[in-house]
Design an enzyme around this catalytic site. Structure first.
Site, PDB file in Angstrom:
ATOM      1  N   HIS A  79       0.856  -1.179   0.000  1.00  0.00           N
ATOM      2  CA  HIS A  79       0.000   0.000   0.000  1.00  0.00           C
ATOM      3  C   HIS A  79       0.896   1.234   0.000  1.00  0.00           C
ATOM      4  CE1 HIS A  79       0.873  -0.514   4.272  1.00  0.00           C
ATOM      5  NE2 HIS A  79       0.325   0.659   4.562  1.00  0.00           N
ATOM      6  N   HIS A  81       1.208   4.098   2.105  1.00  0.00           N
ATOM      7  CA  HIS A  81       1.585   4.983   3.203  1.00  0.00           C
ATOM      8  C   HIS A  81       3.085   5.275   3.103  1.00  0.00           C
ATOM      9  CE1 HIS A  81      -2.105   4.067   5.914  1.00  0.00           C
ATOM     10  NE2 HIS A  81      -2.237   5.224   5.291  1.00  0.00           N
ATOM     11  N   ASP A  83       5.571   5.213   4.968  1.00  0.00           N
ATOM     12  CA  ASP A  83       6.591   4.346   5.550  1.00  0.00           C
ATOM     13  C   ASP A  83       6.747   3.053   4.758  1.00  0.00           C
ATOM     14  OD1 ASP A  83       3.973   3.721   6.457  1.00  0.00           O
ATOM     15  OD2 ASP A  83       4.762   2.534   8.110  1.00  0.00           O
ATOM     16  N   HIS A  84       6.042   2.933   3.619  1.00  0.00           N
ATOM     17  CA  HIS A  84       6.080   1.682   2.843  1.00  0.00           C
ATOM     18  C   HIS A  84       6.611   1.831   1.428  1.00  0.00           C
ATOM     19  CE1 HIS A  84       3.886  -1.193   5.504  1.00  0.00           C
ATOM     20  NE2 HIS A  84       3.638  -0.050   6.110  1.00  0.00           N
TER      21      HIS A  84
END
Length: 289
Positions: A79, A81, A83-84
């Protein structure tokens, strides 16, 4: 689960099983545990990188070192976000690999956020539909659509070993934060139910330790959410109230930094209950129907 004491294995290559290694990013927080775990799948000449993480130069350098000159067949994101997925851009520049996985998603959210905002740099070369797969030498990663935490969330099933990379849908240290308007509690529960029907051997989440008893954890997570829902209905049967008035009773001793996450979680439950015709709202005040 309490965050373990330092030192953490940030930037190091940890071999989880023959086809799976992980590298921890340097982004610990109350929402990310010790940081985002990027996974490298494959043992021979070509590999996939799952959830490349934040675009921190040290993390990207650690990933390039961990690849050891192997071809990257795909950079895969569960996904978007921040932090990804942001490291997908610099890692693709360094390796020439395509970015594959979830659909792009951008929300203009001016309200308080309880999770990392969405990554506006994410531009996949290929979006995987539910059931579609990426393959390399000795590995097959199949997409499992799991909306809820975000509407575009995917898990990836490693068919050769029975492992499932769960992103933020199921984490090894905490329940997932469901943040409206994109996060949807009803979808989240349906996606948990879908995972509960699968026979994956182990989960590798983006945050926290591997989950060695997946079905047991999923049952517990679904039970926890039902318990929260029942708490909300019980409190509303006592008195109508705004979202902040739920927190002190439902989350005793909560770290103040996590209050926005708790309020978003309660809001997600209330919106789901509203869709089901069990509660209604007038302005900021919620009440039972």
């Amino acid at each position: 689960m309490a965050i373990p004491p330092k030192p953490w294995p940030t930037g190091q290559v940890e071999q989880c099983e023959p086809l799976v290694a992980r590298v921890l990013a340097p982004n610990p927080s109350p929402y990310t545990y010790t940081g985002t775990q990027t996974y490298i799948v494959g043992a021979e000449e070509d590999v996939a990188v799952i959830d490349p993480g934040p675009a921190e130069p040290d993390h990207v350098a650690a990933l390039v070192d961990a690849l050891a000159g192997r071809k990257v067949a795909a950079i895969m994101c569960t996904h978007t976000h921040r932090d990804h997925s942001p490291a997908a851009v610099p890692l693709a520049e360094r390796t020439g690999a395509p970015v594959v996985g979830c659909a792009p998603l951008v929300l203009n959210d001016a309200g308080p956020r309880a999770d990392a905002p969405f990554d506006r740099t994410y531009a996949p070369d290929r979006v995987l539909e539910d059931g579609e797969a990426m393959q390399g030498t000795g590995w097959t990663l199949r997409a499992v659509h799991t909306p809820g935490h975000t509407s575009n969330h995917l898990c990836f099933a490693l068919e050769e070993s029975g492992a499932l990379f769960t992103g933020d849908h199921v984490m090894g240290w905490s329940t997932s934060v469901v943040v409206p308007p994109d996060g949807d509690m009803g979808d989240y529960m349906k996606s948990l139910g879908r995972l509960g029907e699968r026979d994956d051997r182990i989960y590798y989440p983006a945050h926290g330790p591997a989950v060695e008893k997946p079905k047991q954890l999923v049952r517990g997570m679904m039970g926890h959410r039902r318990q929260r829902e029942n708490q909300i209905l019980r409190l509303l049967n006592e008195d109508a109230r705004p979202v902040p008035a739920f927190i002190g009773t439902m989350y005793k001793g909560l770290d103040e930094r996590l209050i926005p996450a708790a309020e978003m979680s309660v809001t997600a439950h209330l919106i789901d209950l509203e869709k089901r015709g069990l509660v209604e709202r007038t302005g900021e005040i919620w009440q039972t129907v």
